[in-house]
Motif scaffolding. Sequence first.
Motif: not given
Length: 136
Positions: A14-40
């Motif tokens: 949904e995010v990719l379709a709406k905002y069209h970010p350039v692949s390879g120029q996206i950060l993923i991150g989170g706090f606590s469990q969000g960090a675990m999901v970010s690694y995964r």
Amino acid sequence: KKLTNKLFNLFLEEVLAKYHPVSGQILIGGFSQGAMVSYRIGLPNPDLFSGIIALSGRIDDITEINADLPIEHRAQKIFISHGLTDPLISIDEARQSLGFLKDHGYNPNYFEYDIAHEITPEVLANLVPRIKQILP
């Protein structure tokens, strides 16, 4: 590579379709469990995510994530912060995650703070310049 979390996959589509970010120029991150999901999600997909931010988290299943690591591309920028007195996710777990990453060819920026399970101005002071380096 496939994203392992179906709900996140739907959100990402949904995010990719709406905002069209350039692949390879996206950060993923989170706090606590969000960090675990970010690694995964982030580690197996370096073509999509140029960087990972893991605040007060850990790699929750090293065996499973090891099987999903890319064979060649392990140059993602990774920022890790963790509190020395974190009562929820121990500093030892953060250090084990750091060791795993280093053993597998990653070179994360790793910071320990005299804090608990939290994000402080000091953490942000180290994080913001690194975000600017990854995505100028």
